[in-house]
Design a protein around this motif. Sequence first.
Motif, PDB file in Angstrom:
ATOM      1  N   GLY C  41       0.798  -1.226   0.000  1.00  0.00           N
ATOM      2  CA  GLY C  41       0.000   0.000   0.000  1.00  0.00           C
ATOM      3  C   GLY C  41       0.831   1.277   0.000  1.00  0.00           C
ATOM      4  O   GLY C  41       0.280   2.371  -0.016  1.00  0.00           O
ATOM      5  N   LEU C  43       3.784   3.804  -1.749  1.00  0.00           N
ATOM      6  CA  LEU C  43       4.327   4.158  -3.067  1.00  0.00           C
ATOM      7  C   LEU C  43       5.633   4.940  -2.929  1.00  0.00           C
ATOM      8  O   LEU C  43       5.699   5.915  -2.180  1.00  0.00           O
ATOM      9  CB  LEU C  43       3.324   5.039  -3.820  1.00  0.00           C
ATOM     10  CG  LEU C  43       2.529   4.390  -4.942  1.00  0.00           C
ATOM     11  CD1 LEU C  43       1.610   3.322  -4.375  1.00  0.00           C
ATOM     12  CD2 LEU C  43       1.692   5.412  -5.691  1.00  0.00           C
ATOM     13  N   GLY C  68       6.020  -2.865  -1.773  1.00  0.00           N
ATOM     14  CA  GLY C  68       5.526  -1.559  -2.172  1.00  0.00           C
ATOM     15  C   GLY C  68       5.445  -1.421  -3.681  1.00  0.00           C
ATOM     16  O   GLY C  68       5.726  -2.366  -4.425  1.00  0.00           O
ATOM     17  N   LYS C  69       5.047  -0.235  -4.118  1.00  0.00           N
ATOM     18  CA  LYS C  69       4.944   0.044  -5.546  1.00  0.00           C
ATOM     19  C   LYS C  69       5.752   1.280  -5.894  1.00  0.00           C
ATOM     20  O   LYS C  69       6.147   2.037  -5.010  1.00  0.00           O
ATOM     21  CB  LYS C  69       3.475   0.208  -5.941  1.00  0.00           C
ATOM     22  CG  LYS C  69       2.707  -1.106  -5.765  1.00  0.00           C
ATOM     23  CD  LYS C  69       1.242  -0.994  -6.105  1.00  0.00           C
ATOM     24  CE  LYS C  69       0.582  -2.379  -6.002  1.00  0.00           C
ATOM     25  NZ  LYS C  69      -0.847  -2.338  -6.386  1.00  0.00           N
ATOM     26  N   LEU C  71       6.481   4.585  -8.785  1.00  0.00           N
ATOM     27  CA  LEU C  71       6.196   5.367  -9.983  1.00  0.00           C
ATOM     28  C   LEU C  71       7.259   6.448 -10.083  1.00  0.00           C
ATOM     29  O   LEU C  71       8.048   6.636  -9.159  1.00  0.00           O
ATOM     30  CB  LEU C  71       4.782   5.967  -9.983  1.00  0.00           C
ATOM     31  CG  LEU C  71       4.231   6.657  -8.742  1.00  0.00           C
ATOM     32  CD1 LEU C  71       4.926   7.958  -8.452  1.00  0.00           C
ATOM     33  CD2 LEU C  71       2.747   6.891  -8.927  1.00  0.00           C
ATOM     34  N   ARG C  92       5.661  19.052  -3.920  1.00  0.00           N
ATOM     35  CA  ARG C  92       4.346  19.223  -3.296  1.00  0.00           C
ATOM     36  C   ARG C  92       3.243  18.575  -4.112  1.00  0.00           C
ATOM     37  O   ARG C  92       2.169  18.264  -3.599  1.00  0.00           O
ATOM     38  CB  ARG C  92       4.064  20.712  -3.054  1.00  0.00           C
ATOM     39  CG  ARG C  92       4.789  21.196  -1.791  1.00  0.00           C
ATOM     40  CD  ARG C  92       4.474  22.643  -1.502  1.00  0.00           C
ATOM     41  NE  ARG C  92       5.164  23.517  -2.447  1.00  0.00           N
ATOM     42  CZ  ARG C  92       5.193  24.850  -2.328  1.00  0.00           C
ATOM     43  NH1 ARG C  92       4.568  25.441  -1.326  1.00  0.00           N
ATOM     44  NH2 ARG C  92       5.852  25.578  -3.207  1.00  0.00           N
ATOM     45  N   GLU C  95       3.966  14.545  -3.518  1.00  0.00           N
ATOM     46  CA  GLU C  95       3.534  14.040  -2.210  1.00  0.00           C
ATOM     47  C   GLU C  95       2.035  13.774  -2.156  1.00  0.00           C
ATOM     48  O   GLU C  95       1.556  13.118  -1.239  1.00  0.00           O
ATOM     49  CB  GLU C  95       3.968  14.993  -1.092  1.00  0.00           C
ATOM     50  CG  GLU C  95       3.177  16.267  -1.050  1.00  0.00           C
ATOM     51  CD  GLU C  95       3.700  17.267  -0.020  1.00  0.00           C
ATOM     52  OE1 GLU C  95       4.859  17.171   0.399  1.00  0.00           O
ATOM     53  OE2 GLU C  95       2.920  18.171   0.342  1.00  0.00           O
ATOM     54  N   CYS C  96       1.290  14.285  -3.158  1.00  0.00           N
ATOM     55  CA  CYS C  96      -0.120  13.896  -3.284  1.00  0.00           C
ATOM     56  C   CYS C  96      -0.262  12.446  -3.720  1.00  0.00           C
ATOM     57  O   CYS C  96      -1.285  11.810  -3.477  1.00  0.00           O
ATOM     58  CB  CYS C  96      -0.834  14.767  -4.321  1.00  0.00           C
ATOM     59  SG  CYS C  96      -0.896  16.506  -3.906  1.00  0.00           S
ATOM     60  N   TYR C  97       0.749  11.955  -4.429  1.00  0.00           N
ATOM     61  CA  TYR C  97       0.650  10.629  -5.030  1.00  0.00           C
ATOM     62  C   TYR C  97       1.419   9.563  -4.256  1.00  0.00           C
ATOM     63  O   TYR C  97       1.011   8.410  -4.212  1.00  0.00           O
ATOM     64  CB  TYR C  97       1.222  10.639  -6.462  1.00  0.00           C
ATOM     65  CG  TYR C  97       0.732  11.744  -7.357  1.00  0.00           C
ATOM     66  CD1 TYR C  97      -0.581  12.202  -7.297  1.00  0.00           C
ATOM     67  CD2 TYR C  97       1.595  12.317  -8.301  1.00  0.00           C
ATOM     68  CE1 TYR C  97      -1.020  13.205  -8.146  1.00  0.00           C
ATOM     69  CE2 TYR C  97       1.151  13.318  -9.152  1.00  0.00           C
ATOM     70  CZ  TYR C  97      -0.156  13.763  -9.067  1.00  0.00           C
ATOM     71  OH  TYR C  97      -0.583  14.749  -9.905  1.00  0.00           O
ATOM     72  N   ALA C  98       2.581   9.958  -3.695  1.00  0.00           N
ATOM     73  CA  ALA C  98       3.516   8.954  -3.173  1.00  0.00           C
ATOM     74  C   ALA C  98       3.759   9.144  -1.687  1.00  0.00           C
ATOM     75  O   ALA C  98       3.496  10.216  -1.124  1.00  0.00           O
ATOM     76  CB  ALA C  98       4.831   9.048  -3.932  1.00  0.00           C
ATOM     77  N   ASP C  99       4.307   8.107  -1.049  1.00  0.00           N
ATOM     78  CA  ASP C  99       4.559   8.132   0.395  1.00  0.00           C
ATOM     79  C   ASP C  99       6.001   8.461   0.734  1.00  0.00           C
ATOM     80  O   ASP C  99       6.326   8.776   1.882  1.00  0.00           O
ATOM     81  CB  ASP C  99       4.189   6.770   0.988  1.00  0.00           C
ATOM     82  CG  ASP C  99       2.746   6.426   0.712  1.00  0.00           C
ATOM     83  OD1 ASP C  99       1.871   7.082   1.297  1.00  0.00           O
ATOM     84  OD2 ASP C  99       2.482   5.543  -0.125  1.00  0.00           O
TER      85      ASP C  99
END
Lengths: 308, 308, 308
Positions: C41, C43, C68-69, C71, C92, C95-99
């Motif tokens: 879960g 990224l 993990g995954k 991109l 910024r 960080e909406c998409y990845a951890d």
Amino acid sequence: MLKGKHLIDPMDFTVEELDEIFEFAERIIQNPSEYSHICEGKLLATLFYEPSTRTRLSFEAAMLRLGGKVLGFSQANSSSAAKGESVADTIRTVECYADIAAMRHPKEGAPKIASMYASIPVINAGDGGHQHPTQTLTDLLTIRNLKKQLSNLTIGVCGDLKFGRTVHSLIKAMSRYEDNKFILISPNELKIPEYIKKEVLEKNNIEFLEVEKLEDVIDKLDILYMTRVQRERFFNEEDYVRLRDSYILDKKKMENAKKDMIVLHPLPRVNEISIEVDKDERACYFKQAKYGMFVRMALIAKLLGVDK
Amino acid sequence: MLKGKHLIDPMDFTVEELDEIFEFAERIIQNPSEYSHICEGKLLATLFYEPSTRTRLSFEAAMLRLGGKVLGFSQANSSSAAKGESVADTIRTVECYADIAAMRHPKEGAPKIASMYASIPVINAGDGGHQHPTQTLTDLLTIRNLKKQLSNLTIGVCGDLKFGRTVHSLIKAMSRYEDNKFILISPNELKIPEYIKKEVLEKNNIEFLEVEKLEDVIDKLDILYMTRVQRERFFNEEDYVRLRDSYILDKKKMENAKKDMIVLHPLPRVNEISIEVDKDERACYFKQAKYGMFVRMALIAKLLGVDK
Amino acid sequence: MLKGKHLIDPMDFTVEELDEIFEFAERIIQNPSEYSHICEGKLLATLFYEPSTRTRLSFEAAMLRLGGKVLGFSQANSSSAAKGESVADTIRTVECYADIAAMRHPKEGAPKIASMYASIPVINAGDGGHQHPTQTLTDLLTIRNLKKQLSNLTIGVCGDLKFGRTVHSLIKAMSRYEDNKFILISPNELKIPEYIKKEVLEKNNIEFLEVEKLEDVIDKLDILYMTRVQRERFFNEEDYVRLRDSYILDKKKMENAKKDMIVLHPLPRVNEISIEVDKDERACYFKQAKYGMFVRMALIAKLLGVDK
């Protein structure tokens, strides 16, 4: 039922279909872990014939966060270009591998052609200066979430209103909801095209105003949608430099805005929003990027028919 | 036992080993969900020193649909080229990360060298104009599935028979099965090389015929394997234009073909098959792409030893 | 607690924090399958503004092997460069998409800036000629595992000691452990910078020796750390050719080395280590690449706080 449909034009879906997507997106936002496996075993192909890192990553994150997998390419390589394959043939090959495709293409209409040949859902991820429907979905979900409504809003759109496809689509989309007003803020050379005024705004009796200066109207706005004035599109250098600064949102201009106005921007921004604005609570453009991922999650799930 | 083997040359595997792969591929086709987790925890490295989107996506889809994961690169970047690392060193690094590798390289023999140093299975995904063994496996599985046999067939191969590695490999591979006949259809300048005739066809007493015109022989074929006449390879422009059209398959030529003939093509096609043929039930080239994914799934699983 | 931290400079972490990472890496090495789902879960975004295939693949393999995954992008494309987005804005959005993000950038300090704006951990994956902290972590874990200690070692570093950031970081890092000695082997033009001697070695009372010839000192070394003499950095061609061969490790030189010396190299190597040395048990540079993956696994897990 959105299962199996394509999304090529921002107006492809009815208001009801959009509602269905937005409601599903909101359920995902509330409880993302509940949806983190619904695309297991599904593959998204990202077919990016021109680079658009932001859009590609948003699609990929969306699919991965639904438990799906991703393959594709991030720019047209010399090989496939040289071999001269048609988009129709490419999609018929890609549908052998993937369950859904997002296509970005420099040529207008390419995703449309792909969708005509495809047995899998095709999403237009931007075709030239033409359409970019998932940006429109992003904008709408953001407004819906942050303003709790898509109607009865005064929407300022500022910058290049002549060439900005994002703005055109937003105006068309928001015109379908009740009692919205538009304030169109642009230099004279970059005013909204006549056909938008005639065929969208006037036809639907939408109230609108055209002005040249942001500072004159910012106090009236519920939403301020900023866009870039792109150097490469049209100006001589002198005009560019002269006009660029007239459309920069800064702290001073923000002082006159409503306390609950929201500032949106499709990103990337260059200097049309001063970085000092970033800390203002009304600056919502990075949140908007997050909504972009969530709306793509909802869209992919709906088109694949894996929404519960 | 194929576990741990490399696939470099289309003739690396015996007929029995190929049968093992094809049988496994057919089990996957019958029930893909049963095999959708067998590569869990396994990584495929796609090492593409030159772009080949179609082949790369086929490998990646294959691995992902087996529950495995993928990493790699899709073209040689300036960095690694400039740093001058050898293929032998690259594979010894990649084997630290991945469990199996598919390598595409512009230089003949590069995947062979990699396999000599690798402790993980290496699959040749195309080396220059040399070999492309998974294309051959694709062709064979397609024929086996659609014609229910790999023997006793009359196979027409049409187009550039001089430089087309795909065609050479297909002829070699199909020569190992009984009672196949070949009809070799090409312009005089692009006839099949002498060594194929001498060392493959004549040596194995395979019946074959060389002709110049597709329309003269299409009625005799069980399989028509079309290939591109590549402009860049050899002609002066005038010859190219004159000859190109002689090797275009269209609806009219199809009228004289057997009702159960199948048309294959390694893709991409340019105009050597008219798009009006696409709707003909005998046009199987897009199905062939799907078989390509399935045969790669079987191959990867076999080489990793995760087939049940 | 490393959770939520960034890694920008190799010296960002204390010796105790490094120990924590190395101990976790060793637990992963012992039993990788136990950790193969701890990043489910999650990224990782690999933001590579310049290509570095080896580093990128190592990060991606690390994340994938933790469940993990991944991109990202593998080189700056014309699009985003042209649009002129700042690193601060990019992170910024990402960080909406990845951890968690690993950033490679040609400009010194870019990952630092990203980390100042990011709400997710940012790992510097190399910024220009400046820092490459995960290479240093790799080197330390390799030494710790193969020599069973990080102290009381005689470390030879050989090659370009002037420009080699890897070497500078290694010296700084190993200077924090007790009783290490350095033998600095380089041509006169490529000696270690004065500030390293003054501010690292002399300041900490570290014993060191500068020599010109590898063969004079190889018998004294516990560790021989080889680096490339990069043609592009500084020489005239004549000097390059003359000096290059003085710093090649071959079988003959290895005869005088200790039986338990280990040879390390950050890779890629060109010809500074003769391939005849590869079979020597003391050649550990490919093992080092494997440790690189393991230390990145430990680092990612620690920064995400998913280590058990």
